[in-house]
Design an enzyme around this catalytic site. Structure first.
Site, mmCIF file in Angstrom:
data_model
loop_
_atom_site.group_PDB
_atom_site.id
_atom_site.type_symbol
_atom_site.label_atom_id
_atom_site.label_comp_id
_atom_site.label_asym_id
_atom_site.label_seq_id
_atom_site.Cartn_x
_atom_site.Cartn_y
_atom_site.Cartn_z
ATOM 1 C CD GLN A 190 -2.891 5.784 7.012
ATOM 2 O OE1 GLN A 190 -1.660 5.845 7.026
ATOM 3 N NE2 GLN A 190 -3.547 4.665 6.772
ATOM 4 C CB SER B 190 -1.893 9.572 3.182
ATOM 5 O OG SER B 190 -2.429 8.758 4.210
ATOM 6 C CG ASP C 60 -7.817 0.679 1.289
ATOM 7 O OD1 ASP C 60 -6.962 1.160 0.518
ATOM 8 O OD2 ASP C 60 -7.683 0.679 2.521
#
Length: 434
Positions: free
Chosen positions: A170, A168, A320
């Site tokens: 993030q 990820s 996404d």
């Protein structure tokens, strides 16, 4: 179980103004909370994920004044005043990862947890990175996953911090946003990424927003990042959240499948979000797309064969929005392949498995791999399929597009779209026509 029946629809046209970007909203909220000065945020997304961030910041002592899609945040000058807090963050990765890093250097006792699925989403690589600078973080249940207990610690940055980039982006975002708050040797902190960094455009969003708050990150490719340490974020005064480019993908696809003309306002050429790249993927499939600085138009398919062209593409940069391509592939005249989407496995649900299961319900032949999906469309879509959404907002929004194939479709648990786009189905219904 709640459900929503859609369609059959034969066309889609009109104009839609996008809600604020989730990725930008939660980053800006945290940066404004940590900054010096007062920040007025406009077009802030109102959704489950932003509400848990706002609630957490309030519990941490941040002064917030909300009025519609505007929020005035009084910054804490780099340190939350609350030194103990129990923070429930739902299933919001954009909240739990950056907040974990900020709390780890805040010198307090904190518990960070969420819904059961959040406790299945990895955070170990971020925790490993934070432990390298002295953070005291314990796992409450399973090693590598929330819930987390964060304790006061002596933080020091005296060597490059290494973090994995292939699970990820993030984790890197969380470190970059937090490191200005700590002191480091030579006044700078270095982060080195192990492996290929996925979702690079999301890291670019982080760096651009940090610059708006007065902190410039230097990068050497996508493997080495240099962050000023021991500095203070400064409020830009006002900042507007641009429209959500991931949410734009459903309407752009609808404009292709339903003939258009359909205009999406709030994103375009000037967007800082990588997911505007979805428009390019749609063009590769034959859609008729034009773009301005803050709008995108789609007018059906740009050739007379009536179907999209199949696509074979690496979607590492826009995972996404790639979900929308998987459903659009139902309307292609051949087999499509979505590559390099391993990150789908650790999102709101295992999106590769979920997407394969639900595409088969409407008649597709699907090959599911560890990091890819191969979709062969059916001759005719299966009507009245009941689509399970796995408490995943993007599954629900993607599969609404099936109704544009002239067949009715049932979306189970439609309220899961509240995570990012609470009134999505109202907006979709206003554009789709029988």
């Amino acid at each position: 179980m709640d459900y929503l029946d859609l369609g059959p629809y034969s066309s889609a046209s009109g104009t839609v103004r996008l809600p604020g970007s989730k990725s930008i909203s939660n980053r800006v909220l945290l940066l404004a909370a940590l900054a010096e000065g007062e920040t007025t945020i406009t077009n802030l997304l109102d959704s489950d994920d932003t509400r848990v961030m706002l609630d957490a910041l309030g519990k941490l002592g941040v002064k917030l004044a909300r009025d519609g899609d505007t929020c005035v945040v009084t910054g804490t000058r780099g340190a939350f005043t609350a030194k103990t807090a129990d923070l429930f963050l739902g299933n919001a990765g954009t909240a739990v990862r950056p907040l974990t890093a900020a709390l780890a250097v805040n010198g307090g006792d904190y518990r960070v947890h969420g819904v059961p699925r959040m406790h299945e989403r990895p955070i170990g690589d971020l925790v490993d990175g934070l432990r390298q600078i002295g953070a005291q973080i314990d796992y409450e249940l399973s090693e590598g996953y929330p819930p987390l207990r964060i304790k006061p610690a002596t933080i020091s940055v005296d060597a490059p911090i290494r973090v994995r980039g292939d699970v990820s982006s993030q984790f890197l975002t969380a470190l970059l946003m937090t490191l200005p708050l700590v002191k480091a040797k030579d006044g700078q902190a270095v982060v080195e990424v192990d492996g290929e960094l996925i979702s690079k455009p999301y890291v670019d969003i982080t760096i651009r927003l940090m610059a708006r708050f007065g902190v410039t990150v230097e990068r050497d490719g996508w493997q080495r990042f240099v962050v000023p340490a021991g500095v203070r974020y400064r409020s830009p005064g006002r900042i507007m959240v641009e429209g959500d480019a991931s949410s734009a993908s459903y309407f752009l696809a609808a404009g292709a499948l339903g003939g258009g003309p359909l205009r999406v306002e709030g994103v375009g050429r000037a967007s800082i979000q990588g997911d505007v790249g979805f428009a390019n993927a749609l063009m590769q499939m034959g859609a008729n797309v034009t773009m301005g600085d803050d709008w995108i138009d789609v007018r059906g398919i740009g050739h007379d064969r009536g179907k999209l062209e199949p696509i074979d593409m690496d979607f590492n940069l826009i995972p996404d929005a790639a979900m929308t391509i998987a459903v659009a592939a139902l309307f292609a005249n051949g087999t499509s392949t979505l590559r390099n989407i391993a990150s789908w496995r650790v999102k709101e649900t295992d999106r590769i498995a979920a997407m394969a299961t639900e595409l088969r319900k409407v008649g597709a032949i699907v090959e599911e791999g560890p990091d890819y999906l191969v979709v062969t469309p059916p001759e005719k879509l299966t009507p009245n399929a009941a689509i399970d959404t796995y408490d995943d907002h993007r599954m629900a929004m993607c599969f609404s597009l099936v109704s544009l194939g002239g067949v009715p479709v049932r979306i189970n648990d439609p309220k899961c779209v509240g995570k990012t786009f609470p009134d999505y189905f109202d907006r979709f219904a206003a554009l789709a026509k029988a």
